[in-house]
Design an enzyme around this catalytic site. Sequence first.
Site, PDB file in Angstrom:
ATOM      1  N   GLY A  98      -3.150   4.811  -9.722  1.00  0.00           N
ATOM      2  CA  GLY A  98      -2.099   4.086 -10.445  1.00  0.00           C
ATOM      3  C   GLY A  98      -2.373   3.989 -11.929  1.00  0.00           C
ATOM      4  N   ILE A  99      -2.072   2.827 -12.474  1.00  0.00           N
ATOM      5  CA  ILE A  99      -2.173   2.612 -13.917  1.00  0.00           C
ATOM      6  C   ILE A  99      -3.623   2.739 -14.384  1.00  0.00           C
ATOM      7  CG2 ILE A  99      -1.909   0.812 -15.691  1.00  0.00           C
ATOM      8  CD1 ILE A  99       0.610  -0.129 -14.103  1.00  0.00           C
TER       9      ILE A  99
ATOM     10  N   LYS B 119       4.916 -14.127  -1.556  1.00  0.00           N
ATOM     11  CA  LYS B 119       5.505 -15.035  -0.547  1.00  0.00           C
ATOM     12  C   LYS B 119       6.193 -16.138  -1.318  1.00  0.00           C
ATOM     13  CE  LYS B 119       4.314 -14.026   3.750  1.00  0.00           C
ATOM     14  NZ  LYS B 119       5.383 -13.714   4.686  1.00  0.00           N
TER      15      LYS B 119
ATOM     16  N   ASP C 240     -13.789   0.449  -8.949  1.00  0.00           N
ATOM     17  CA  ASP C 240     -12.781   0.129  -7.936  1.00  0.00           C
ATOM     18  C   ASP C 240     -13.501  -0.365  -6.688  1.00  0.00           C
ATOM     19  OD1 ASP C 240     -10.276   0.111  -6.317  1.00  0.00           O
ATOM     20  OD2 ASP C 240      -9.504   1.225  -8.045  1.00  0.00           O
TER      21      ASP C 240
ATOM     22  N   ASP D  45     -16.570  -4.474  -6.132  1.00  0.00           N
ATOM     23  CA  ASP D  45     -15.469  -5.431  -6.029  1.00  0.00           C
ATOM     24  C   ASP D  45     -15.592  -6.395  -7.211  1.00  0.00           C
ATOM     25  OD1 ASP D  45     -13.828  -7.642  -5.396  1.00  0.00           O
ATOM     26  OD2 ASP D  45     -13.884  -7.080  -3.278  1.00  0.00           O
TER      27      ASP D  45
ATOM     28  N   TYR E   7       1.098 -14.633  -8.439  1.00  0.00           N
ATOM     29  CA  TYR E   7       0.932 -13.489  -9.350  1.00  0.00           C
ATOM     30  C   TYR E   7       1.342 -13.871 -10.774  1.00  0.00           C
ATOM     31  CZ  TYR E   7       1.668  -8.669 -11.060  1.00  0.00           C
ATOM     32  OH  TYR E   7       1.625  -7.488 -11.776  1.00  0.00           O
TER      33      TYR E   7
ATOM     34  N   ALA F  18      -7.557  -4.082 -12.779  1.00  0.00           N
ATOM     35  CA  ALA F  18      -7.405  -4.312 -11.329  1.00  0.00           C
ATOM     36  C   ALA F  18      -6.552  -5.555 -11.103  1.00  0.00           C
ATOM     37  CB  ALA F  18      -8.774  -4.483 -10.678  1.00  0.00           C
ATOM     38  N   GLY F  19      -5.579  -5.415 -10.250  1.00  0.00           N
ATOM     39  CA  GLY F  19      -4.714  -6.561  -9.970  1.00  0.00           C
ATOM     40  C   GLY F  19      -4.038  -6.359  -8.631  1.00  0.00           C
TER      41      GLY F  19
HETATM   42  P1  NDP Z   1      -2.381  -0.431  -7.875  1.00  0.00           P
HETATM   43  O1  NDP Z   1      -2.343  -1.357  -6.693  1.00  0.00           O
HETATM   44  O2  NDP Z   1      -1.756   0.912  -7.755  1.00  0.00           O
HETATM   45  O3  NDP Z   1      -3.900  -0.208  -8.348  1.00  0.00           O
HETATM   46  C1  NDP Z   1      -4.765  -1.302  -8.541  1.00  0.00           C
HETATM   47  C2  NDP Z   1      -6.175  -0.819  -8.284  1.00  0.00           C
HETATM   48  O4  NDP Z   1      -7.036  -1.971  -8.416  1.00  0.00           O
HETATM   49  C3  NDP Z   1      -6.340  -0.287  -6.858  1.00  0.00           C
HETATM   50  O5  NDP Z   1      -7.140   0.872  -6.847  1.00  0.00           O
HETATM   51  C4  NDP Z   1      -7.022  -1.455  -6.173  1.00  0.00           C
HETATM   52  O6  NDP Z   1      -7.818  -1.093  -5.055  1.00  0.00           O
HETATM   53  C5  NDP Z   1      -7.902  -1.982  -7.287  1.00  0.00           C
HETATM   54  N1  NDP Z   1      -8.395  -3.306  -6.966  1.00  0.00           N
HETATM   55  C6  NDP Z   1      -7.727  -4.324  -6.362  1.00  0.00           C
HETATM   56  N2  NDP Z   1      -8.551  -5.352  -6.163  1.00  0.00           N
HETATM   57  C7  NDP Z   1      -9.771  -4.992  -6.637  1.00  0.00           C
HETATM   58  C8  NDP Z   1     -11.033  -5.628  -6.683  1.00  0.00           C
HETATM   59  N3  NDP Z   1     -11.211  -6.850  -6.190  1.00  0.00           N
HETATM   60  N4  NDP Z   1     -12.079  -4.969  -7.219  1.00  0.00           N
HETATM   61  C9  NDP Z   1     -11.930  -3.708  -7.707  1.00  0.00           C
HETATM   62  N5  NDP Z   1     -10.753  -3.053  -7.667  1.00  0.00           N
HETATM   63  C10 NDP Z   1      -9.673  -3.687  -7.143  1.00  0.00           C
HETATM   64  O7  NDP Z   1      -1.746  -1.264  -9.087  1.00  0.00           O
HETATM   65  P2  NDP Z   1      -1.010  -0.731 -10.394  1.00  0.00           P
HETATM   66  O8  NDP Z   1      -1.689   0.465 -10.920  1.00  0.00           O
HETATM   67  O9  NDP Z   1       0.439  -0.696 -10.145  1.00  0.00           O
HETATM   68  O10 NDP Z   1      -1.275  -1.984 -11.363  1.00  0.00           O
HETATM   69  C11 NDP Z   1      -2.377  -2.061 -12.261  1.00  0.00           C
HETATM   70  C12 NDP Z   1      -2.254  -3.357 -13.047  1.00  0.00           C
HETATM   71  O11 NDP Z   1      -0.988  -3.392 -13.713  1.00  0.00           O
HETATM   72  C13 NDP Z   1      -2.329  -4.602 -12.189  1.00  0.00           C
HETATM   73  O12 NDP Z   1      -3.045  -5.598 -12.874  1.00  0.00           O
HETATM   74  C14 NDP Z   1      -0.868  -5.002 -12.039  1.00  0.00           C
HETATM   75  O13 NDP Z   1      -0.729  -6.365 -11.777  1.00  0.00           O
HETATM   76  C15 NDP Z   1      -0.326  -4.612 -13.385  1.00  0.00           C
HETATM   77  N6  NDP Z   1       1.125  -4.399 -13.404  1.00  0.00           N
HETATM   78  C16 NDP Z   1       1.709  -3.369 -12.728  1.00  0.00           C
HETATM   79  C17 NDP Z   1       3.076  -3.183 -12.787  1.00  0.00           C
HETATM   80  C18 NDP Z   1       3.766  -2.037 -12.098  1.00  0.00           C
HETATM   81  O14 NDP Z   1       4.979  -1.879 -12.277  1.00  0.00           O
HETATM   82  N7  NDP Z   1       3.092  -1.220 -11.328  1.00  0.00           N
HETATM   83  C19 NDP Z   1       3.942  -4.107 -13.539  1.00  0.00           C
HETATM   84  C20 NDP Z   1       3.226  -5.142 -14.212  1.00  0.00           C
HETATM   85  C21 NDP Z   1       1.874  -5.274 -14.148  1.00  0.00           C
HETATM   86  P3  NDP Z   1      -7.129  -1.167  -3.564  1.00  0.00           P
HETATM   87  O15 NDP Z   1      -6.105  -0.111  -3.549  1.00  0.00           O
HETATM   88  O16 NDP Z   1      -8.289  -0.904  -2.658  1.00  0.00           O
HETATM   89  O17 NDP Z   1      -6.582  -2.553  -3.426  1.00  0.00           O
END
Ligand code: NDP
Length: 475
Positions: A246-247, A323, A266, A289, A381, A317-318
């Site tokens: 992703g991002i 809910k 990650d 993590d 969130y 990471a997010g």
């Molecule tokens: P994704 O869910 O595609 O990717 C997030 C990555 O973070 C995943 O690889 C995930 O792993 C990893 N991650 C989650 N929890 C942890 C942790 N505890 N430790 C290490 N890694 C972790 O998200 P996006 O790429 O869409 O979003 C990236 C950021 O952008 C986030 O902060 C999101 O809130 C923000 N954002 C995104 C938007 C969008 O339109 N997509 C809009 C606004 C904000 P796993 O897959 O295993 O959970």
Amino acid sequence: MADKILEFVHTSTGKQIAAALGLPVPPMLKRAKAGYAEKSLANANALVGASAFGPAATAVVKALNAMGASIKVSADLAGLDGVKQAAVKAKVEVSISQADNGVPENVYVLDVTAAATVADLRLLYDFFNPRLRKVPSNSRIVVIGRPRGDSKDALAETAQSSLPGFIRSLAKESGKNGTTANLIQVKTGAENAIEGALRFFLSPHSAFVTGQVLPVVGAPKGVKVTAFSEKPLTGKLAVVTGAARGIGAAIAEVLAREGATVIGVDRPADESVLGTTMSSIGGIACPLDITDTDAGKKLAEVAADKGGKIDIIVHNAGITRDKMMRNMAAHLWDMVLDVNLGAIVRCNDQLLADDAFGANARIVCISSIGGIAGNAGQTNYAATKSAVIGYVDAMAKQLEGKGISINAIAPGFIETQMTAAIPVVTREVARRLSSLSQGGLPVDIAEAVTFMASPLANGVNGATLRVCGQNLVGA
Ligand code: NDP
């Protein structure tokens, strides 16, 4: 996730159908295909105006010249005098605009830092009104003003306060053909830092950023605003969390494109995807993590193993666990608060305590327009993403004395797995309800993060920049 409608209406059949049915055609945005180049405006005609001769006008003219732009002044005199004097001071050539019989301008920069009365605002009309019918697609508009509190004069503050409303409306009007319009609010004395912000806003690196206000407040203690150099992150060690996909993966790629060595973090469960992403950019995979209580200490160790301190950290990471508040289990509240907020605070605290940040380090946090607009079902969130905006503002004041800057990027609707999961009708509405009538791509966030992580943003601290195409809905 692809935007099929956008792709279709740009095929020859799609164009005919859209024209026959009178359907709106979202513009095809021109995005950067390579890193920042010194002469990034070598093919640009830049129309410049200024409400008076002063340091901002001089900085603008110098910056446009450094970028290789052909600098034009308006034949109808709007904003002419200030620019002419600035050009003499900067020893830069300007010529009279040939808009009626030559190539129309595709870059517009208007310095109104000296606007201090209602009458002074007439320049906004005189400069833009005659030309907005002819702006080519994917043009760039930047207005330069002062931030709130810069002047002790109430009328000057009032005049400057008109600019955010003006630019947001102009962006909505001009976005139909992919043109962006943004406002730089430069603090008195920080004019030498305008160039970096202009390089970003006047380039294809900011294709999905429009209608935004970026304060340029000056560099933190001990940080100098330096001349532009290509691959500005060469020699820098950058940590990106959530970098497997992703991002985060896009951020890692763009930081590496600009010369950084990336440590991608990650969850251990994603180790193989993370390894693939990192090996494609010569980065270092760090399965971790970020909610581990000593995650910051581990990151400091990994950086030390690579022989350095952390120059850049991107808290990307997010997670969402949506809910309605009335139905939300406590563990979903706690989980989102800890990943999106608690982990960032803990990690930064540990890195600061261990002196693990390099000189002039950059911290970039990822917020969301959901944290600004709010969304039903996203109280957890949105609380975290809103807190991130307050966090960077508060921490900037604390870290300024250490030479560290901290900023946030607030993405809007971005085409990722997260938004692919939104029900189809809601998704289509959220996507189109922006000035650019489309969602952004992960690379759009990556470009903005890279700007904030680079010397181009040396004068930016404590800011949150929305990268959302001026979306009307919190995503
Ligand atoms: P994704 O869910 O595609 O990717 C997030 C990555 O973070 C995943 O690889 C995930 O792993 C990893 N991650 C989650 N929890 C942890 C942790 N505890 N430790 C290490 N890694 C972790 O998200 P996006 O790429 O869409 O979003 C990236 C950021 O952008 C986030 O902060 C999101 O809130 C923000 N954002 C995104 C938007 C969008 O339109 N997509 C809009 C606004 C904000 P796993 O897959 O295993 O959970």
